[in-house]
Write a protein that holds these residues in place. Structure first.
Motif, PDB file in Angstrom:
ATOM      1  N   ASP A  43      32.210  15.110  30.467  1.00 57.05           N
ATOM      2  CA  ASP A  43      31.350  16.304  30.489  1.00 57.05           C
ATOM      3  C   ASP A  43      30.659  16.532  29.143  1.00 57.05           C
ATOM      4  O   ASP A  43      29.786  17.396  29.025  1.00 57.05           O
ATOM      5  N   GLY A  72      25.844  18.407  28.122  1.00 54.16           N
ATOM      6  CA  GLY A  72      26.821  19.202  27.369  1.00 54.16           C
ATOM      7  C   GLY A  72      26.862  18.780  25.910  1.00 54.16           C
ATOM      8  O   GLY A  72      26.932  17.599  25.592  1.00 54.16           O
ATOM      9  N   ASP A  89      35.491  12.257  27.046  1.00 57.19           N
ATOM     10  CA  ASP A  89      35.289  13.357  27.990  1.00 57.19           C
ATOM     11  C   ASP A  89      33.899  13.210  28.634  1.00 57.19           C
ATOM     12  O   ASP A  89      32.869  13.337  27.952  1.00 57.19           O
ATOM     13  N   ILE A 131      23.983  16.949  37.129  1.00 56.38           N
ATOM     14  CA  ILE A 131      24.552  16.784  35.785  1.00 56.38           C
ATOM     15  C   ILE A 131      23.937  17.830  34.848  1.00 56.38           C
ATOM     16  O   ILE A 131      22.714  18.011  34.838  1.00 56.38           O
TER      17      ILE A 131
END
Ligand code: NAD
Length: 286
Positions: A88, A32, A86, A29
């Motif tokens: 990410d 972000g 989202d 991971i």
């Protein structure tokens, strides 16, 4: 002694970089951060550029969304809903101030608390008030405590922290953080009486006011630690723009045992703590 925020922020970013690598290696991971910028405020553009640069430098994924000044509140909220969903995106930051036709509070509330890396959502303020571990804590206040500890050591128990300013983004959260550190906390503000006498009681004096050079040497107890959050533009003798804090650094630095300069004190810590929050949000998501 000058408490150098640039050095402390660099140390923090180096630690974060290693933790980001570890998260990638163990769990595949990459944290972000998405920064949303609405309109053309030049200062905001500079802040956002710095945030993006430092996010990338510690190995996180950085995404910038620029929107036109005329973007409506509804359009911005719709975008935030997309980012909330989202996987990410672990941290969302909407650069403030927003254009006048957009209600800032409505926007802050539209970011889910788990991705609110600015720590301004009411849910995160509540967690901070309760002392809950899951709180995402506002960045500048976190930076103030880290800098105070850098100078005084990790145990701040029993120290008298006087905070000048009671805003939701600095004064109030920093008071709660020092309380969590077992300090005795006094919060002073524009209606406080005899501010110099209150400030003189401080072992740790935090100035978050927005008034250039307001705090003078005779307001400060000899040996106190002074954390200057203020960012003020004044004209120097040559008529040039100069950045100064709320503290009269030239005279107070002779009395304080440790003092943060402006620029180069609290400012660099704010972005470093934003990255810290983003890593936290990514870990909590995991
Ligand atoms: P704000 O205007 O929201 O709050 C200012 C506070 O100061 C208020 O609570 C008010 O009661 C108090 N105050 C005003 N005049 C006073 C006086 N004469 N005596 C005592 N108290 C007084 O401001 P803010 O958003 O909390 O920011 C404060 C300063 O910190 C500003 O200069 C801002 O630019 C700076 N800042 C720096 C960073 C950073 O990263 N270094 C981050 C946020 C804010």
């Amino acid at each position: 002694m000058i408490i150098d925020g640039k050095i402390v922020a660099q140390e923090l970013r180096s630690k974060l970089k290693l933790q980001v690598q570890e998260l990638k290696a163990k769990h595949n991971i990459t944290p972000g951060l998405t920064v949303v910028l609405v309109g053309d405020d030049p200062a905001s553009h500079v802040y956002v550029r710095n945030k993006i640069k430092q996010t990338t430098e510690v190995g996180m994924i950085s995404n910038e969304i620029r929107l036109a000044e005329k973007t409506t509140e509804e359009e911005l909220i719709e975008l935030l809903h997309g980012l909330n969903n989202d996987d990410d995106v672990h941290g969302i930051l909407v650069q403030l101030p927003l254009p006048k036709h957009i209600n800032e509070q409505a926007i802050i509330t539209s970011i889910i608390p788990e991705k609110d890396v600015d720590g301004f959502h009411a849910m995160n303020s509540g967690h901070l008030l309760n002392g809950d571990a899951e709180a995402l804590v506002p960045c500048t206040p976190q930076g103030c405590v880290i800098l105070a500890k850098k100078h005084l050591g990790n145990d701040l128990s029993g120290k008298h922290a006087v905070i000048v300013g009671r805003s939701n983004i600095v004064g109030k959260p920093v008071s709660l953080l020092f309380l969590q550190e077992n300090c005795t906390v006094t919060v002073a503000h524009s209606r406080s009486t005899d501010l110099p006498a209150l400030c003189r009681q401080a072992d740790i004096l935090v100035a978050a006011v927005g008034r250039p050079l307001m705090i003078k040497a005779d307001w400060v107890k000899p040996g106190a630690t002074v954390i200057d959050v203020g960012i003020n533009h004044i004209e120097d003798e040559q008529g040039k723009d100069k950045l100064v804090g709320d503290v009269d650094f030239a005279e107070v630095s002779k009395v304080a045992s440790g003092i943060t300069p402006v620029p180069g004190g609290v400012g660099p810590m704010t972005i470093a703590c934003l990255l810290k929050n983003t890593l936290r949000a990514a870990k909590q998501h995991l």
